[in-house]
Design an enzyme around this catalytic site. Sequence first.
Site, PDB file in Angstrom:
ATOM      1  N   LYS A 193       0.856  -1.183   0.000  1.00 10.43           N
ATOM      2  CA  LYS A 193       0.000   0.000   0.000  1.00 10.43           C
ATOM      3  C   LYS A 193       0.889   1.230   0.000  1.00 10.43           C
ATOM      4  CE  LYS A 193      -3.486   2.526   2.512  1.00 10.43           C
ATOM      5  NZ  LYS A 193      -4.562   2.459   3.500  1.00 10.43           N
ATOM      6  N   LYS A 234      -2.198  -1.498  -3.855  1.00 15.05           N
ATOM      7  CA  LYS A 234      -3.050  -0.309  -3.797  1.00 15.05           C
ATOM      8  C   LYS A 234      -2.217   0.939  -3.843  1.00 15.05           C
ATOM      9  CE  LYS A 234      -5.970   1.895  -0.371  1.00 15.05           C
ATOM     10  NZ  LYS A 234      -6.444   1.799   0.983  1.00 15.05           N
TER      11      LYS A 234
HETATM   12  C1  PBG Z   1      -7.224   3.679   5.430  1.00 15.22           C
HETATM   13  C2  PBG Z   1      -7.577   3.408   4.015  1.00 15.22           C
HETATM   14  C3  PBG Z   1      -7.403   4.298   2.961  1.00 15.22           C
HETATM   15  C4  PBG Z   1      -7.975   3.698   1.856  1.00 15.22           C
HETATM   16  C5  PBG Z   1      -8.461   2.450   2.249  1.00 15.22           C
HETATM   17  N1  PBG Z   1      -8.181   2.284   3.598  1.00 15.22           N
HETATM   18  C6  PBG Z   1      -6.867   5.665   2.893  1.00 15.22           C
HETATM   19  C7  PBG Z   1      -5.559   6.003   3.475  1.00 15.22           C
HETATM   20  O1  PBG Z   1      -4.712   5.135   3.662  1.00 15.22           O
HETATM   21  O2  PBG Z   1      -5.380   7.174   3.764  1.00 15.22           O
HETATM   22  C8  PBG Z   1      -8.067   4.354   0.509  1.00 15.22           C
HETATM   23  C9  PBG Z   1      -9.085   3.813  -0.409  1.00 15.22           C
HETATM   24  C10 PBG Z   1      -9.470   4.734  -1.493  1.00 15.22           C
HETATM   25  O3  PBG Z   1      -8.860   5.805  -1.728  1.00 15.22           O
HETATM   26  O4  PBG Z   1     -10.430   4.394  -2.198  1.00 15.22           O
HETATM   27  N2  PBG Z   1      -6.352   2.880   6.058  1.00 15.22           N
END
Ligand code: PBG
Length: 331
Positions: free
Chosen positions: A201, A255
Amino acid sequence: MTVSYPQTRLRRTRSTAWSRALHRETVIGPADLIWPLFVTEGTGIEEPIASLPGVSRWSTDLVARRARDAAQLGIPCVALFPNTQPDRRSTEGKEALNPDNLMCRAIRAIRDAVGGDIGILTDVALDPYTSHGQDGLIDDAGYVVNDETVKVLVGQALNQAAAGADIIAPSDMMDGRIAAIRAALEQAGHDRMQVMSYSAKYASAFYGPFREAVGSRGLLQGDKKTYQMDPANAEEALREVELDIAEGADSVIVKPGMPYLDIVRRVKERFDVPVFAYQVSGEYAMIEAAVAAGAAERDALVLETLTAFKRAGCSGVLTYHAALAARLLGA
Ligand code: PBG
């Protein structure tokens, strides 16, 4: 082997619709989709999200209806994200451990309405519950502390498991959290609980609309670069995946999605593990903006991007376009 024209004319197999269908290497269907849903307090409430046109937060009763829609459309799984009321947020994110929090109530509402016909994936991270918008606990300098955060994440995962979740998906990027969560789940008797780890991520600029959706956008100070990955790194993603598999993950997530298909491919080539991609909020918003500007056609963009995920090696995709795509693909 030498291949030459005109013995070889690659257009031959492309020349009719039936032949293109016959030679298609990648097929996408509703069963490849996971539909992220935002949950809000109340009953009968739909709150449209300005930066995600076409996406709303739903109260638990209506989330249950969306889950039923998903099951009818052949979408196997929904992913839940709560918009926690400001007065329930704290520096330690304690609301994550409340067995009656919005997430747990949404899980139970879906289970009551749809039974076991749908998978429920729940996000493990503290950002929907902290008053500072970070995914974990912070020290005096604002640094997100790892091991103390993992302890809370374990409690959050157990809380979601007890409420009836099927897949625990840690999105926090703390070190060692998969091992800790897996051990706690086994010890608590949740031996069938899946863990789908957000292994790779990235600290991405594509999450903006999501933060609006869960209500953490205005709260977050700084960024998440001390725990989410540097977009410049690929080898590090492989190390993250390797560790998470060793620690007990059943599947992994890359992601964001579209800008990171090279990561999907490298993970898939290196490890025999199901890989999912999250086509995140900013990607959804880009598609919708292109459509609104008259630059492209929505249905075609959605299906082309989802096909690209599968071609790259994904087992499935988390996408806000899941219901639309399932409708297009279901006929
Ligand atoms: C939080 C989380 C995020 C997303 C999913 N879980 C945002 C972040 O890490 O700030 C993003 C998903 C999206 O942008 O659709 N842990």
